[in-house]
Design a protein around this motif. Structure first.
Motif: not given
Length: 160
Positions: A98, A100-101, A103-105, A107, A146, A148, A153-154
């Motif tokens: 996943s 996550d930049s 706005d939420g992860p 996948r 989602g 990006l 990012s994570t």
């Protein structure tokens, strides 16, 4: 923490036929600060979005480190997502990760390598085709809707 260096959306495929014939006219990949991702479909506006032949390979990733030998715009690799600090080529088929930049992860499931083609010698530099073998990136299917964005990012490896 990794960095999404670049995000690209390309409405058409310009590199068909023989490299010696040159690319066909192309509005070109468009660099974006953010892209909308749709589960099972890809990146909104991209040539592979909801394309039946590419549903399991609709989003392409490449590690920026693979392009470092050449001082080129990462747009030339024609991969949707260019990341730094994440060795995407080391992920096995079936791996899920996943990003996550902010706005939420979102996948992604790895389906196959995004092997380089002979066009890389034309658009990046002579010898790039051979040098990018095994480092040309990966083709994935998004598992979530989602957003990006470029920047920090994570990344989390969810499963392999």
């Amino acid at each position: 923490m990794i960095e999404i260096v670049a995000l690209h959306v390309s409405p058409v495929h310009a590199f068909e036929g023989r490299p010696s014939d040159g690319p066909r006219p192309d509005p070109g990949p468009v660099s974006r600060d953010r892209v909308d991702v749709r589960a099972g479909l890809g990146i909104v506006g991209d040539r592979y979005f909801n394309h039946p032949a590419h549903r399991n390979a609709a989003v392409t990733f490449i590690s920026a480190e693979s392009l470092d030998p050449w001082p080129v715009d990462p747009l030339l690799a024609r991969r949707n997502v260019v990341v730094r600090g994440f060795d995407v080529d080391s992920l096995p088929r079936g791996a899920v990760f996943s990003l996550d930049s902010g706005d939420g992860p979102v996948r992604f499931e790895v389906h196959r390598p995004a092997n380089p083609c002979a066009w890389m010698d034309q658009v990046i530099a002579p010898g790039a085709f051979r040098a990018l073998r095994g480092k040309g990136g990966i083709r994935c299917v998004p598992l979530d809707d989602g957003v990006l964005r470029t920047g920090k990012s994570t990344v989390v490896i969810v499963g392999a």
